[in-house]
Scaffold this motif. Sequence first.
Motif, mmCIF file in Angstrom:
data_model
loop_
_atom_site.group_PDB
_atom_site.id
_atom_site.type_symbol
_atom_site.label_atom_id
_atom_site.label_comp_id
_atom_site.label_asym_id
_atom_site.label_seq_id
_atom_site.Cartn_x
_atom_site.Cartn_y
_atom_site.Cartn_z
ATOM 1 N N ALA A 1 0.751 -1.121 -0.016
ATOM 2 C CA ALA A 1 -0.065 -0.154 -0.135
ATOM 3 C C ALA A 1 0.893 1.311 0.026
ATOM 4 O O ALA A 1 0.463 2.159 -0.479
ATOM 5 C CB ALA A 1 -0.967 -0.182 1.167
ATOM 6 N N ARG A 2 1.954 1.193 0.587
ATOM 7 C CA ARG A 2 2.878 2.430 0.655
ATOM 8 C C ARG A 2 3.193 3.123 -0.625
ATOM 9 O O ARG A 2 2.949 4.144 -1.042
ATOM 10 C CB ARG A 2 4.021 2.389 1.561
ATOM 11 C CG ARG A 2 4.569 3.422 1.904
ATOM 12 C CD ARG A 2 6.166 3.034 2.681
ATOM 13 N NE ARG A 2 5.707 2.443 4.030
ATOM 14 C CZ ARG A 2 5.425 3.381 5.192
ATOM 15 N NH1 ARG A 2 5.422 4.388 4.828
ATOM 16 N NH2 ARG A 2 5.116 2.633 6.063
ATOM 17 N N GLU A 3 3.574 2.138 -1.393
ATOM 18 C CA GLU A 3 4.066 2.625 -2.942
ATOM 19 C C GLU A 3 2.764 2.776 -3.668
ATOM 20 O O GLU A 3 3.001 4.014 -4.321
ATOM 21 C CB GLU A 3 4.713 1.425 -3.625
ATOM 22 C CG GLU A 3 5.032 1.764 -4.987
ATOM 23 C CD GLU A 3 6.029 0.600 -5.715
ATOM 24 O OE1 GLU A 3 6.380 0.763 -6.816
ATOM 25 O OE2 GLU A 3 6.333 -0.605 -5.062
ATOM 26 N N GLU A 4 1.551 2.310 -3.435
ATOM 27 C CA GLU A 4 0.161 2.632 -4.168
ATOM 28 C C GLU A 4 0.083 4.091 -3.737
ATOM 29 O O GLU A 4 -0.243 4.742 -4.615
ATOM 30 C CB GLU A 4 -0.545 1.574 -3.927
ATOM 31 C CG GLU A 4 -0.715 0.437 -4.505
ATOM 32 C CD GLU A 4 -0.993 0.262 -5.899
ATOM 33 O OE1 GLU A 4 -1.570 1.196 -6.344
ATOM 34 O OE2 GLU A 4 -0.859 -0.926 -6.672
ATOM 35 N N LEU A 5 0.050 4.418 -2.246
ATOM 36 C CA LEU A 5 -0.355 5.747 -1.880
ATOM 37 C C LEU A 5 0.719 6.783 -2.530
ATOM 38 O O LEU A 5 0.273 7.834 -2.525
ATOM 39 C CB LEU A 5 -0.460 5.406 -0.408
ATOM 40 C CG LEU A 5 -1.657 4.890 0.142
ATOM 41 C CD1 LEU A 5 -1.473 4.700 1.710
ATOM 42 C CD2 LEU A 5 -3.110 5.378 -0.267
#
Length: 220
Positions: free
Chosen positions: A171-175
């Motif tokens: 999720a970190r990269e997506e966000l």
Amino acid sequence: MTAGEHVIFRDRREAGRRLAQALAQYKETPRTQVLALPRGGVVVGSEISQALLLPLEVWITRKLGVPGNPELAMGALAETGYRHLNQDVLRQYGISNVQLDKEIRRQQEEIVRQITQYRQGKPLPSLAGQTVILVDDGLATGATFYASLAALRGLEVASLVAAVPVAPPHAREELQSRADQVVILECPARFYAIGQFYSNFSQIDDDEVITCLSRGRTDS
């Protein structure tokens, strides 16, 4: 429990207080607004609002659930009308236009209900030129949160901060591709559901949401 499967937060209020510490640079910052997704996100957002002395408002985005499997997102619908569709899920489950339109209408009705319940039918405050801190109690699939960020981009905000207590590692990269700043307290390797990381992840009712919002609104 093995590593990555342990409880991290006592409840949503503790998670909000810890997020507030990570967001301390925004304390009393002018033209900064905390927006929280109902219901659990509003409890987290309320703690951030109180600690940082920032106004709190509710932001409503609804998951578009697959017929017969409502927990599986085939997309999401924001209160502004912004719509995100997961084409892979639509194809995989053979969702027809009739089925999709039916689910969109159903979620539009719930958005209207929540706006009436939580904001007395009032529109969002103007967010143009503001820093917006978007908050939820955690990310699982992230469908509603990602759609919310995209919808907010369309409102000409100055800066967009994504803030959640816990999310899966990817999720970190997506966000980071969707927000100007990302604050995630924990990204456990073994992630099955948001609730596994809370001692108390009980359901939040409308009355608690309204109480939290009344404390955080500048016009209350």
